[in-house]
Design an enzyme around this catalytic site. Sequence first.
Site, PDB file in Angstrom:
ATOM      1  N   GLU A  42      -6.208  -9.235   3.611  1.00  0.00           N
ATOM      2  CA  GLU A  42      -5.390  -8.530   4.618  1.00  0.00           C
ATOM      3  C   GLU A  42      -5.414  -9.385   5.876  1.00  0.00           C
ATOM      4  OE1 GLU A  42      -5.925  -4.345   5.522  1.00  0.00           O
ATOM      5  OE2 GLU A  42      -6.475  -3.930   3.438  1.00  0.00           O
ATOM      6  N   GLU A  74       0.842  -1.197   0.000  1.00  0.00           N
ATOM      7  CA  GLU A  74       0.000   0.000   0.000  1.00  0.00           C
ATOM      8  C   GLU A  74       0.878   1.248   0.000  1.00  0.00           C
ATOM      9  OE1 GLU A  74      -2.868   0.116   3.193  1.00  0.00           O
ATOM     10  OE2 GLU A  74      -3.751   1.986   2.454  1.00  0.00           O
ATOM     11  N   GLU A  82     -12.599  -2.223   2.167  1.00  0.00           N
ATOM     12  CA  GLU A  82     -13.207  -1.933   3.485  1.00  0.00           C
ATOM     13  C   GLU A  82     -14.235  -0.802   3.414  1.00  0.00           C
ATOM     14  OE1 GLU A  82     -10.226  -1.426   6.558  1.00  0.00           O
ATOM     15  OE2 GLU A  82      -9.518  -3.476   6.323  1.00  0.00           O
ATOM     16  N   TYR A 131      -6.827  -8.523  11.678  1.00  0.00           N
ATOM     17  CA  TYR A 131      -5.577  -8.241  12.395  1.00  0.00           C
ATOM     18  C   TYR A 131      -5.744  -8.740  13.823  1.00  0.00           C
ATOM     19  CZ  TYR A 131      -4.419  -5.340   8.401  1.00  0.00           C
ATOM     20  OH  TYR A 131      -4.136  -4.921   7.128  1.00  0.00           O
TER      21      TYR A 131
HETATM   22  O1  AHR Z   1      -3.050  -2.550   6.178  1.00  0.00           O
HETATM   23  C1  AHR Z   1      -3.318  -1.344   6.818  1.00  0.00           C
HETATM   24  C2  AHR Z   1      -4.762  -0.908   6.683  1.00  0.00           C
HETATM   25  O2  AHR Z   1      -5.578  -1.789   7.393  1.00  0.00           O
HETATM   26  C3  AHR Z   1      -5.343  -0.931   5.290  1.00  0.00           C
HETATM   27  O3  AHR Z   1      -5.083   0.238   4.596  1.00  0.00           O
HETATM   28  C4  AHR Z   1      -6.807  -1.065   5.546  1.00  0.00           C
HETATM   29  O4  AHR Z   1      -7.465  -1.709   4.496  1.00  0.00           O
HETATM   30  C5  AHR Z   1      -6.882  -1.812   6.860  1.00  0.00           C
HETATM   31  O5  AHR Z   1      -7.761  -1.206   7.742  1.00  0.00           O
END
Ligand code: AHR
Length: 523
Positions: free
Chosen positions: A321, A55, A201, A273
């Site tokens: 992600e 990114e 997202e 995450y």
């Molecule tokens: O990977 C970092 C960020 O996490 C990305 O830009 C987003 O898609 C997610 O919230």
Amino acid sequence: MRSQRIAALCAAAIAAATWPMHAAPQTPAAAARIKIDLDRTIGTVDPLVFGNFAEHLGRMIYGGLYDERSPLSDANGYRKDVMDAVRDLGVSILRWPGGNFASGYHWMDGIGPKDQRPVRAELAWNDLEPNRFGTDEFLRYCELMKIEPYVTVNLGLGTVDEARYWVEYTNEKRHTYWADQRRKNGHDAPYTVKYWALGNEIDGPWQLGHKSADEYAKAALETAKAMRLVDPSIKLVASGSSNYGANADWIGWNRTVLQTLRNTIDYIALHTYVGNRENDLERFLGVSQQNVERYIGVTSSLIREVQAGPNPRPIYIAYDEWNVWYRARNAEHLEEIYNFEDALAMGMFFNAFFRHADVVRMANLAQMVNVIAPIMTNEKGLFLQTIYFPIVEYGRQRGNTSLDVWVSSPTYKMENRPQPAPYLDVSSTYDPGTHTVSVNVLNRSKDKDFATEIEVQDATLENSYSTWTLNHPDLKATHTFGDDRKVRPTLGRGALGGSPYVQNTLRYTFPAHSLTILKLGIR
Ligand code: AHR
């Protein structure tokens, strides 16, 4: 009375006499068991599961993958040392340009002579975007690295026209305006970009151009239609929910998206995450696994629901992600420093992806360099973070057949969680080319080793097997520049041995807080 005493003495004498016969040295009963059956297959481990993500954020692109002024870069500006590390990482597909960045990005800013490209205010991460790395720089990088490109179109503040012209720029063979712009910019042949994401997202209130599920689904449908009219062969990924907050309806979002786009998309994206916020290894790995399993399980059911009608279109999950991320926030440009326990979490993710190999057909670690990444650079060189090594090793199982293993493992309870978690988190794959079974075992226990009996049913094993182990006495061990050899895998060999030698069973003790990959040869 006397006869009773005699009987008791006799019994004691018999017991004493017979005891040595049963006292042949015995291995203690195994605490855990794993049964593997080569006929119980789940699906192929898709090579695209070993994808990554780049990114425009902090030093991911500028100063990471790309540095025009660095003596470490090639003539294109690509960092050569980073290219070597990316090659060894085994990246199959690279998602670009975002992430949140994608929702404010206008790709036309990033083509043509670099000195004429505009510098823009970048709102997703509050930065300046110089636009010196754009579509051609990204796609040439992928060509050079033999990595499949995967482009996210702007469904935040972008338009349908921008999206369709982007496909025309990259994929059109004929002489159209945008295809000729590509030629003018030095690439005569189409790049033939196959994978495209319909936004990022968009359910998140943090997203530029955030939309409701209905608004998003409608916008994605129209954008997809226009993109497919330009190139019918492209594969499309819808933005699944990434918002698991208490007030967010992630299941409702995914259902609406799937219902509206069921005849259009090839994948739905999931993002996760995880983090050890409570400084509790077992809870961190157990809760994270239960969450990932739930996101995959529920989304697979929703896919099956919309496929219930006639002529269903195959739809898969792109976990585009995923990573550990909870320390370095925006102020630190997401430059997370990973420790040993984060490396164990890589096993947690891959085991889950492998166990769902029938539906998880793409996954992209977020991200590749400097930003929540396995590779960290400075102007003099790079170092490899702890998470780098399990990614490489699991990547060797691409193309294998994932197996549905049976596991019996001691479990532990976690506060506020109805389901206990097994200490051993297991996946297994089979490579018919080399006749090798890989057994991937994460021992989540902080302090307990588990003696385990591993049986491969109806098979004869080679007597010797190999081991790959990641373990470290310090859960918080990290790497840095000039010191990235602490948390490294150790390689070993073992023999089935045992008396009598059982040809389909192996005893192995998985040490506390470790990740082990056993390779068993089948005769
Ligand atoms: O990977 C970092 C960020 O996490 C990305 O830009 C987003 O898609 C997610 O919230």
